[in-house]
Design a protein around this motif. Structure first.
Motif, PDB file in Angstrom:
ATOM      1  N   GLU A 244       0.816  -1.214   0.000  1.00 54.42           N
ATOM      2  CA  GLU A 244       0.000   0.000   0.000  1.00 54.42           C
ATOM      3  C   GLU A 244       0.847   1.260   0.000  1.00 54.42           C
ATOM      4  OE1 GLU A 244      -3.260   0.011  -0.259  1.00 54.42           O
ATOM      5  OE2 GLU A 244      -3.375  -2.192  -0.226  1.00 54.42           O
ATOM      6  N   ASN A 246       4.159   3.967  -1.193  1.00 54.39           N
ATOM      7  CA  ASN A 246       4.447   4.742  -2.399  1.00 54.39           C
ATOM      8  C   ASN A 246       5.806   4.425  -3.001  1.00 54.39           C
ATOM      9  OD1 ASN A 246       5.988   5.891  -0.335  1.00 54.39           O
ATOM     10  ND2 ASN A 246       5.810   7.965  -1.147  1.00 54.39           N
ATOM     11  N   ARG A 247       6.509   3.429  -2.459  1.00 55.01           N
ATOM     12  CA  ARG A 247       7.803   3.062  -3.024  1.00 55.01           C
ATOM     13  C   ARG A 247       7.644   1.850  -3.923  1.00 55.01           C
ATOM     14  NH1 ARG A 247      12.706   3.574   1.227  1.00 55.01           N
ATOM     15  NH2 ARG A 247      13.699   2.446  -0.461  1.00 55.01           N
ATOM     16  N   PRO A 456       7.610   3.697   4.072  1.00 52.27           N
ATOM     17  CA  PRO A 456       6.959   4.397   2.976  1.00 52.27           C
ATOM     18  C   PRO A 456       5.733   5.183   3.439  1.00 52.27           C
ATOM     19  CG  PRO A 456       6.215   2.130   3.027  1.00 52.27           C
ATOM     20  CD  PRO A 456       7.225   2.268   4.136  1.00 52.27           C
ATOM     21  N   ALA A 459       0.406   5.196  -0.452  1.00 54.04           N
ATOM     22  CA  ALA A 459       0.346   5.655  -1.840  1.00 54.04           C
ATOM     23  C   ALA A 459      -0.897   6.493  -2.108  1.00 54.04           C
ATOM     24  CB  ALA A 459       0.393   4.454  -2.788  1.00 54.04           C
ATOM     25  N   ARG A 460      -2.037   6.105  -1.562  1.00 55.70           N
ATOM     26  CA  ARG A 460      -3.279   6.827  -1.857  1.00 55.70           C
ATOM     27  C   ARG A 460      -3.224   8.261  -1.335  1.00 55.70           C
ATOM     28  NH1 ARG A 460      -8.175   3.607  -2.768  1.00 55.70           N
ATOM     29  NH2 ARG A 460      -7.624   1.417  -3.097  1.00 55.70           N
ATOM     30  N   TRP A 462      -0.544   9.992  -0.381  1.00 51.16           N
ATOM     31  CA  TRP A 462       0.609  10.692  -0.949  1.00 51.16           C
ATOM     32  C   TRP A 462       0.285  11.198  -2.354  1.00 51.16           C
ATOM     33  CZ3 TRP A 462       4.623   9.542  -4.635  1.00 51.16           C
ATOM     34  CH2 TRP A 462       5.805  10.252  -4.456  1.00 51.16           C
ATOM     35  N   HIS A 463      -0.332  10.346  -3.173  1.00 55.91           N
ATOM     36  CA  HIS A 463      -0.732  10.770  -4.510  1.00 55.91           C
ATOM     37  C   HIS A 463      -1.813  11.837  -4.447  1.00 55.91           C
ATOM     38  CE1 HIS A 463       1.526   7.317  -6.020  1.00 55.91           C
ATOM     39  NE2 HIS A 463       1.334   7.763  -7.246  1.00 55.91           N
ATOM     40  N   ARG A 478      10.714  10.179  -1.389  1.00 55.26           N
ATOM     41  CA  ARG A 478       9.302   9.814  -1.240  1.00 55.26           C
ATOM     42  C   ARG A 478       8.899   9.672   0.221  1.00 55.26           C
ATOM     43  NH1 ARG A 478      10.871   5.955  -5.621  1.00 55.26           N
ATOM     44  NH2 ARG A 478      10.019   6.732  -7.564  1.00 55.26           N
ATOM     45  N   ARG A 532      -6.731   5.930  -8.561  1.00 59.28           N
ATOM     46  CA  ARG A 532      -6.086   7.012  -9.314  1.00 59.28           C
ATOM     47  C   ARG A 532      -7.114   7.753 -10.172  1.00 59.28           C
ATOM     48  NH1 ARG A 532      -2.144   3.059  -8.907  1.00 59.28           N
ATOM     49  NH2 ARG A 532      -0.067   3.803  -8.277  1.00 59.28           N
ATOM     50  N   TRP A 617      -8.866   8.129  -1.535  1.00 55.48           N
ATOM     51  CA  TRP A 617      -8.070   7.865  -0.340  1.00 55.48           C
ATOM     52  C   TRP A 617      -8.900   7.690   0.923  1.00 55.48           C
ATOM     53  CZ3 TRP A 617      -7.861  11.119   4.000  1.00 55.48           C
ATOM     54  CH2 TRP A 617      -8.487  12.368   3.872  1.00 55.48           C
TER      55      TRP A 617
END
Length: 666
Positions: A244, A246-247, A456, A459-460, A462-463, A478, A532, A617
């Motif tokens: 899950e 972002n790396r 990390p 991702a959700r 962070w994006h 990141r 996304r 997110w």
């Protein structure tokens, strides 16, 4: 009667205490470095606060909109030294951790040297030389506390691996697995990897036959599998966090960029900044005497297995540290799993420091045994090496002195108390620059932060922050949301339910009503391809409060007749527990401006209900019409299977340790 040999650990305790006290007097001490100030001090504060409140730290809602705590290995929740903060406080616990790990570095280096056949005097020199090297102390001086902890454990892990080779048997496998597991829970798996790769070259270089090599390979695999079982209770949640996060799992540029080159290699001989790079990631300083003596030891390469193994380990670490300046690491990155997920290839040198120091000590001992080096000359060389390392320590202490960011956590608490802060049951959420609030210090200030310094990041979220701010995603860094991103996020305050502002005339923080609801009901949904796509629609102006964006048609709402109405109210908000009341005239989706993450479970009036992602997110729960009590709780999904594996692993280790050594079996 106590013998001189039994007193040696006491010497390590005393020497480590003096070194810890010295470090506290240097400009760059163990508490002032970048990572320690922004990350590890905050992690220990949060861990201590949650445990003393009677909660196990599964989730931290105070950082980066909310993220897993236990699953993040860098929090080191399972590492015994972390628990020192409970009786000693955060500062006392960190200082005690530094002291005890310097003891481990000294004792581990000494015992590893003895395993390689070195005498007591030079074994002590190895322990001191390793503990004082730039490979170890530079990481501590820049605040990389968990990196430092793993590095101090490396001599013990290496010693266990050599025993696995020299004294094969079940007990050796168990010892190797235990030290490997301890190195993992210490909180820096990347550095553990960087220390294990050169170790593999060391043991391979010491192999004298195919039979020995195949037996050692099987024993190493068994130890690795057993270590994975021992730490499975945290390893499985961590693997989910990586999924899950972002790396990327594989990024050749990410893994090979910023390798050592040019002046970086001068740091092997000279303290950083003296003709060499001052970058901490290129601090390879082990001292002139070590490099010259290690080079001289290569003359014995054809006939001495220890020299072959140590030279192979040192050479592999140095070659990998060059990153993309040689073809080796790019080739391994493409060919083998594991090499393509880690950044800063210069850190592979951290696994070269030990074999270089051991090679130098081995050569000095050989010169003494052949009477080519007098005791006086040996003492002079060791004294010179000590002066070089101590001088380098003081010099780099000046170079790595990082002014800590202003910490206004207490002032923010006072500001909010003076305001008579209204509460909707949730911690007020802030988007404050580092000059006012450290990214991970939300709990200290009594708020939840939009920013975070974590690795990390989810991702959700962070994006979402970068996409809505209209900024390109960073390709290398990141771990944190930079201050320059915050102004671009002000128009999206409603999306993140921000409720803290800064008075530009006084600099004081003020509470305002949340720009957007922390929890609300929606009666319309729109299914999108993935999260996304949901973020892109929000960025394009979609009204996500009126019509939630979901990723599965199975949770779509049937359009209700008329204009349905409803409300949601949070009345209990703890770290990993939320309780709400909803009231609606039609079936609805309860949406919370809280990060979606696997492991959150919900109950509506006591009945289990799915927790689904919404709006890219956010977290959402389907609720029926009427008035209902909704409760959400978080537990890492891999926790119970991992705990079962860990208990099984402990049982296997116990059985192996009960086995008698093979040389004692009749």
């Amino acid at each position: 009667m106590t013998t001189r040999w039994q007193q040696l650990p006491l010497i390590s305790l005393v020497v480590a205490a003096g070194l810890t006290a010295t470090l506290c007097l240097l400009p760059a001490g163990p508490l002032t470095g970048y990572d320690a100030n922004l990350m590890h001090e905050c992690y220990r504060h949060d861990f201590r606060a949650m445990v003393l409140q009677g909660e196990w730290p599964w989730w931290n809602p105070h950082v980066a909109l909310g993220r897993p705590f236990f699953a993040d290995v860098e929090t080191a929740v399972l590492y015994p030294a972390t628990w020192l903060v409970l009786p000693l406080g955060v500062t006392g616990g960190i200082l005690a951790t530094v002291w005890l790990h310097l003891v481990l570095a000294l004792e581990g280096g000494r015992r590893l040297a003895a395993q390689c056949g070195l005498g007591p005097g030079l074994a002590w020199a190895v322990g001191l030389g390793y503990a004082l090297s730039g490979a170890v102390l530079a990481r501590l001086q820049t605040g990389q506390l968990q990196v430092f902890c793993v590095l101090c454990l490396l001599p013990w892990i290496w010693r266990a691996a050599l025993r696995l080779q020299d004294e094969p048997g079940p007990r050796s496998v168990a010892h190797f697995a235990l030290w490997l597991a301890l190195g993992y829970v210490a909180g820096s798996p990347q550095i553990l990897w960087h220390g294990l790769i050169p170790l593999a070259a060391v043991v391979a270089g010491r192999v004298t036959s195919w039979r020995e090599g195949s037996r050692l390979l099987l024993a190493g695999i068994a130890g690795g599998v057993l270590a994975a079982a021992l730490v499975a209770v945290q390893l499985l949640p961590f693997l989910e966090l990586l999924q899950e996060g972002n790396r990327p799992a594989h990024d050749a540029l990410f893994a090979t960029l910023y390798g050592a080159r040019g002046e970086d290699w001068l740091a092997l001989l000279l303290p950083p900044g003296l003709l060499s790079s001052s970058n901490v990631e290129a601090n390879f300083h082990v001292g002139l005497v070590v490099i010259l003596a290690a080079g001289a030891a290569l003359a014995y390469l054809p006939r001495e297995r220890n020299v072959r193994g140590l030279a192979a380990g040192a050479a592999l670490g140095l070659l990998l540290a060059a990153g993309n300046h040689t073809p080796l690491l790019p080739w391994l990155t493409d060919a083998l799993p594991g090499f393509g997920a880690l950044r800063y290839p210069s850190r592979y040198f951290l696994g070269s420091a030990l074999p270089l120091i051991l090679l130098a000590a081995w050569w000095l001992q050989r010169q003494r045994e052949t009477h080519q080096l007098s005791r006086t000359a040996l003492g002079g060389l060791l004294a010179l090496q000590g002066v070089i390392l101590v001088g380098g320590l003081g010099w780099q202490g000046r170079l790595y002195a990082v002014p800590p960011p202003p910490a206004h956590e207490q002032r923010i608490r006072e500001d909010l108390a003076a305001e008579g802060m209204p509460r909707d049951g949730a911690w007020p959420r802030a988007a404050l620059p580092r000059s006012l609030l450290r990214a991970n210090a939300g709990a200290q200030a009594g708020v939840s932060t939009l920013t975070g310094f974590n690795n990390p990041a989810l991702a959700r979220t962070w994006h979402a922050l970068y996409l809505l701010a209209g900024q390109p995603l960073p390709t290398f860094h990141r771990a944190e949301i930079r201050d320059e991103l915050l102004p671009a996020l002000h128009p999206w305050a409603a999306c993140f339910s921000l409720s803290l502002t800064v008075d530009p005339s006084t600099g004081h923080v003020r509470f305002a009503d949340p720009a957007g609801p922390r929890a609300y009901l929606t009666h319309q949904t729109l299914t999108v391809a993935d999260w996304r796509a949901a973020l892109r629609q929000i960025a394009a102006g979609h009204d996500y409060h009126r019509q939630a964006l979901i990723e599965s048609a199975a949770h779509a709402l049937t359009p209700a007749s008329g204009t349905p109405v409803g409300s949601a109210q949070i009345h209990q908000y703890r770290n990993q527990h939320l309780a709400l009341t909803t009231e609606s005239s039609a079936p609805a989706l309860l949406v919370l401006a809280e990060p979606w993450y696997p492991g959150w479970v919900a109950r509506v009036d006591g009945m289990p209900v799915a927790v689904v992602p919404a709006n890219g997110w956010m977290r959402a729960v389907p609720v029926p019409a009427g008035r209902h009590e909704v409760v959400l709780d978080f537990h890492p999904r891999g926790l119970w299977p991992g705990l079962l594996l860990s208990l099984l692993g402990l049982g296997v280790v116990g059985l192996l340790l009960r086995r008698k050594p093979s040389h004692l079996v009749a």
